[in-house]
Write an enzyme that holds these catalytic residues in place. Structure first.
Site, PDB file in Angstrom:
ATOM      1  N   THR A 150      41.647  45.866  26.688  1.00 37.01           N
ATOM      2  CA  THR A 150      42.455  45.132  27.666  1.00 37.01           C
ATOM      3  C   THR A 150      42.810  45.952  28.906  1.00 37.01           C
ATOM      4  O   THR A 150      42.996  47.170  28.821  1.00 37.01           O
ATOM      5  CB  THR A 150      43.767  44.662  26.998  1.00 37.01           C
ATOM      6  OG1 THR A 150      44.727  44.349  28.022  1.00 37.01           O
ATOM      7  CG2 THR A 150      44.385  45.737  26.128  1.00 37.01           C
ATOM      8  N   GLU A 200      45.565  46.017  30.151  1.00 35.23           N
ATOM      9  CA  GLU A 200      46.904  46.604  29.950  1.00 35.23           C
ATOM     10  C   GLU A 200      46.812  48.107  29.700  1.00 35.23           C
ATOM     11  O   GLU A 200      47.785  48.832  29.909  1.00 35.23           O
ATOM     12  CB  GLU A 200      47.588  45.940  28.747  1.00 35.23           C
ATOM     13  CG  GLU A 200      48.182  44.581  29.030  1.00 35.23           C
ATOM     14  CD  GLU A 200      49.425  44.648  29.899  1.00 35.23           C
ATOM     15  OE1 GLU A 200      50.349  45.396  29.552  1.00 35.23           O
ATOM     16  OE2 GLU A 200      49.465  43.953  30.922  1.00 35.23           O
ATOM     17  N   TYR A 203      52.013  47.581  22.801  1.00 39.54           N
ATOM     18  CA  TYR A 203      50.776  46.793  22.693  1.00 39.54           C
ATOM     19  C   TYR A 203      49.603  47.559  23.316  1.00 39.54           C
ATOM     20  O   TYR A 203      48.538  47.720  22.706  1.00 39.54           O
ATOM     21  CB  TYR A 203      50.959  45.443  23.413  1.00 39.54           C
ATOM     22  CG  TYR A 203      49.654  44.722  23.671  1.00 39.54           C
ATOM     23  CD1 TYR A 203      49.050  43.969  22.676  1.00 39.54           C
ATOM     24  CD2 TYR A 203      49.011  44.811  24.915  1.00 39.54           C
ATOM     25  CE1 TYR A 203      47.836  43.322  22.899  1.00 39.54           C
ATOM     26  CE2 TYR A 203      47.800  44.170  25.147  1.00 39.54           C
ATOM     27  CZ  TYR A 203      47.231  43.428  24.134  1.00 39.54           C
ATOM     28  OH  TYR A 203      46.025  42.797  24.364  1.00 39.54           O
ATOM     29  N   LYS A 259      46.132  49.142  21.591  1.00 37.88           N
ATOM     30  CA  LYS A 259      44.790  48.742  22.035  1.00 37.88           C
ATOM     31  C   LYS A 259      43.985  49.963  22.504  1.00 37.88           C
ATOM     32  O   LYS A 259      42.769  50.004  22.370  1.00 37.88           O
ATOM     33  CB  LYS A 259      44.905  47.714  23.165  1.00 37.88           C
ATOM     34  CG  LYS A 259      45.246  46.324  22.672  1.00 37.88           C
ATOM     35  CD  LYS A 259      44.028  45.719  21.987  1.00 37.88           C
ATOM     36  CE  LYS A 259      44.163  44.263  21.676  1.00 37.88           C
ATOM     37  NZ  LYS A 259      42.928  43.690  21.124  1.00 37.88           N
TER      38      LYS A 259
HETATM   39  O1  G4F Z   1      51.216  36.199  30.669  1.00 37.83           O
HETATM   40  P1  G4F Z   1      51.729  37.532  30.274  1.00 37.83           P
HETATM   41  O2  G4F Z   1      52.609  37.570  29.093  1.00 37.83           O
HETATM   42  O3  G4F Z   1      50.451  38.451  30.141  1.00 37.83           O
HETATM   43  P2  G4F Z   1      50.259  40.058  30.136  1.00 37.83           P
HETATM   44  O4  G4F Z   1      51.480  40.746  29.745  1.00 37.83           O
HETATM   45  O5  G4F Z   1      49.671  40.421  31.457  1.00 37.83           O
HETATM   46  O6  G4F Z   1      49.195  40.249  28.977  1.00 37.83           O
HETATM   47  C1  G4F Z   1      48.081  39.384  28.777  1.00 37.83           C
HETATM   48  O7  G4F Z   1      46.932  39.906  29.411  1.00 37.83           O
HETATM   49  C2  G4F Z   1      46.469  41.158  28.896  1.00 37.83           C
HETATM   50  C3  G4F Z   1      45.223  41.544  29.695  1.00 37.83           C
HETATM   51  O8  G4F Z   1      45.621  42.196  30.876  1.00 37.83           O
HETATM   52  C4  G4F Z   1      46.190  41.049  27.422  1.00 37.83           C
HETATM   53  F1  G4F Z   1      45.798  42.253  26.932  1.00 37.83           F
HETATM   54  C5  G4F Z   1      47.425  40.592  26.679  1.00 37.83           C
HETATM   55  O9  G4F Z   1      47.131  40.414  25.305  1.00 37.83           O
HETATM   56  C6  G4F Z   1      47.863  39.263  27.267  1.00 37.83           C
HETATM   57  O10 G4F Z   1      46.831  38.325  27.018  1.00 37.83           O
HETATM   58  O11 G4F Z   1      52.555  38.171  31.503  1.00 37.83           O
HETATM   59  C7  G4F Z   1      52.021  38.292  32.789  1.00 37.83           C
HETATM   60  C8  G4F Z   1      53.110  38.747  33.764  1.00 37.83           C
HETATM   61  C9  G4F Z   1      53.909  39.963  33.255  1.00 37.83           C
HETATM   62  O12 G4F Z   1      54.087  40.861  34.326  1.00 37.83           O
HETATM   63  C10 G4F Z   1      55.260  39.378  32.875  1.00 37.83           C
HETATM   64  O13 G4F Z   1      56.343  40.289  33.009  1.00 37.83           O
HETATM   65  O14 G4F Z   1      54.062  37.685  33.910  1.00 37.83           O
HETATM   66  C11 G4F Z   1      55.366  38.235  33.870  1.00 37.83           C
HETATM   67  N1  G4F Z   1      56.315  37.206  33.438  1.00 37.83           N
HETATM   68  C12 G4F Z   1      57.374  36.757  34.175  1.00 37.83           C
HETATM   69  N2  G4F Z   1      58.077  35.846  33.487  1.00 37.83           N
HETATM   70  C13 G4F Z   1      56.332  36.569  32.259  1.00 37.83           C
HETATM   71  C14 G4F Z   1      57.435  35.710  32.287  1.00 37.83           C
HETATM   72  N3  G4F Z   1      55.503  36.648  31.195  1.00 37.83           N
HETATM   73  C15 G4F Z   1      55.763  35.830  30.142  1.00 37.83           C
HETATM   74  N4  G4F Z   1      54.932  35.876  29.081  1.00 37.83           N
HETATM   75  N5  G4F Z   1      56.857  34.983  30.118  1.00 37.83           N
HETATM   76  C16 G4F Z   1      57.733  34.892  31.164  1.00 37.83           C
HETATM   77  O15 G4F Z   1      58.686  34.132  31.118  1.00 37.83           O
END
Ligand code: G4F
Length: 326
Positions: free
Chosen positions: A126, A128, A151, A155
Site C-alpha cells: 500500500t 500508506e 496499519y 503492511k
Molecule cells: O478513506 P480512508 O480511510 O483511506 P486511507 O486511510 O487513505 O487508506 C486506504 O487507502 C490505503 C492506500 O493508500 C490502503 F492501504 C488502506 O487500506 C485504505 O484502503 O481515508 C482517506 C483520508 C484520510 O486522510 C482520513 O484522515 O480521508 C481522511 N478522512 C477525513 N474524514 C476520513 C474521514 N477518513 C475516514 N475513513 N473517515 C472520515 O470520516
C-alpha cells in the site's frame, strides 16, 4: 486445463473485482473466507458471481489452515488481500492488525513456499507505507518508505517479507504498491464511500449531514476495477517485480466533496458537513500521489476511469441503492 487462483479476502472489494476478472479469463477461483457458512458475500452477489467462486475456509492467524487451503486448491496464482485494512482502527487494534497483516502474510508466504512453490504470489502492499515521504511531490518504487500508522507498519513487514522470499528462494513473489482505489463496493468506513452514501442520503431526505475528520488530506484515488487488472498483469510477466499502481493525480477530501455534491446539484456543501474530532487520526498521511510509469511501461497498464467518473459512479450507485423500490 483451467488455471487455479487462490484469493484471500475474497469477500472484500478487490477480491470481488479480481474474482470477476479471473472467472472471465476462465480460471477456477478459490476464495478464502473465515467461515463459509456465515460469509457475507454481498459484493460477489452484486457482480453476480457468488455461485461461481469456490469458497474455502482458512484463517491468516492459523498456519495449519493455510497449509490445508494451499494443498487443497493447488494454486497457480495466489492473491493475498485479507487484511485489517482500515487505517484509523489500527491504533486501537495494533496487535491484531500486525497479527493478520504482517504475520498472516508471512504464514501464507511459508505455506506457498512449502506447498506450492511454483505458484505466483501477489502481496497487496500500500501507498500508506510511504507516509509523508516523497520525491518531487510524488511516490514511486524508489521513494523511501516511512510508515505513519500501525496499519502501514504491518503492511511494510509483509512487503519486505515478500521481497525477501523472492530474493532468498527465487520464488515468483511480487508486491503491488497500490494507491487508494475505490468503487461502489468500497466499505462504508472509508471516506469516499462515507461521502457518496451521505450525499445520496441527503438527496433522498434520509440524512441532513455527514460527520468527517480532516478535509485537507490529499489522496490519489483510482477505480478498483482498473487496479485488479494491474495485479493480474504483474503475475503474467517473465520476472517477478514490484510495481506502483496509481493514477498520478491527487485530490483533497474537499475536492471529493465538491465532486460528489455536484452530482446532486449542490455547490455549497459546507452546511451539510460536521467536523468531528472522532474521525481525526493521531497521525495522518498528508499527500499521496503515485507515479506508475514503471507499470505503464512494463505491464502496459493505465487507469481508465477518471476521478470525476469514479465519483459519479459511486454517487449514482448509492442513490440507486437507497431509493425506495416502487
Ligand atoms: O478513506 P480512508 O480511510 O483511506 P486511507 O486511510 O487513505 O487508506 C486506504 O487507502 C490505503 C492506500 O493508500 C490502503 F492501504 C488502506 O487500506 C485504505 O484502503 O481515508 C482517506 C483520508 C484520510 O486522510 C482520513 O484522515 O480521508 C481522511 N478522512 C477525513 N474524514 C476520513 C474521514 N477518513 C475516514 N475513513 N473517515 C472520515 O470520516
Amino acid at each position: 486445463m483451467a488455471k487455479s487462483a487462490l484469493i484471500t479476502g475474497v469477500a472484500g472489494q478487490d477480491g470481488a473485482y479480481l474474482s470477476a476478472l479471473l472467472l472471465e479469463k476462465g480460471y477456477d477461483v478459490h476464495g478464502m473466507v473465515h467461515d463459509k457458512k456465515h460469509a457475507d458475500l454481498w459484493r460477489l452477489e452484486e457482480l453476480q458471481i457468488a455461485d461461481r467462486v469456490q469458497l474455502v475456509d482458512g484463517d491468516l492467524t492459523d498456519q495449519k489452515s493455510l497449509e490445508r487451503v494451499v494443498k487443497a486448491t493447488e494454486p497457480d496464482e495466489v492473491y493475498n488481500f485479507a487484511a485489517r485494512s482500515f487505517v484509523a482502527a489500527s491504533w486501537q487494534d495494533s496487535v491484531l492488525t500486525s497479527e493478520v497483516n504482517a504475520l498472516g502474510a508471512l504464514r501464507l508466504l511459508n505455506a506457498v513456499k512449502d506447498h506450492a512453490p511454483k505458484a505466483r504470489y501477489y502481496q497487496a502492499s500500500t501507498s500508506e507505507m510511504y507516509g509523508n515521504s516523497h520525491s518531487d511531490n510524488m511516490q514511486d518504487e524508489t521513494t523511501p518508505l516511512h510508515p505513519r500508522s500501525p496499519y502501514a507498519i504491518s503492511k511494510l513487514f509483509a512487503h519486505w517479507m515478500t521481497v525477501n522470499y523472492r530474493e532468498s528462494y527465487g520464488l515468483f513473489f511480487c508486491s503491488g504498491i497500490l494507491f487508494n482505489h475505490e468503487s461502489p463496493l468500497r466499505g462504508i468506513e472509508f471516506v469516499t464511500r462515507k461521502i457518496t452514501d451521505g450525499v445520496a442520503r441527503i438527496k433522498l431526505g434520509l440524512a441532513d449531514h455527514i460527520a468527517l475528520g480532516s478535509l485537507d488530506a490529499e489522496r490519489d484515488w483510482g477505480f478498483a476495477g482498473d487496479y485488479v487488472k494491474a495485479m493480474w498483469l504483474m503475475l503474467q510477466q517473465d520476472e517477478a517485480q514490484d510495481f506502483v499502481i496509481s493514477t498520478g493525480t491527487t485530490h483533497t477530501v474537499r475536492d471529493f466533496l465538491d465532486a460528489a455534491f455536484q452530482e446532486i446539484g449542490i455547490d455549497n456543501w459546507k452546511p451539510y458537513i460536521q467536523q468531528d474530532e472522532r474521525y481525526r487520526r493521531p497521525l495522518d498521511v498528508e499527500r499521496l500521489c503515485g507515479k506508475s510509469d514503471k507499470a505503464q511501461k512494463i505491464l502496459g497498464w493505465k487507469p481508465e476511469v477518471s476521478f470525476e467518473a469514479l465519483v459519479r459512479m459511486m454517487v449514482e450507485w448509492d442513490l440507486r441503492r437507497l431509493t425506495p423500490k416502487a
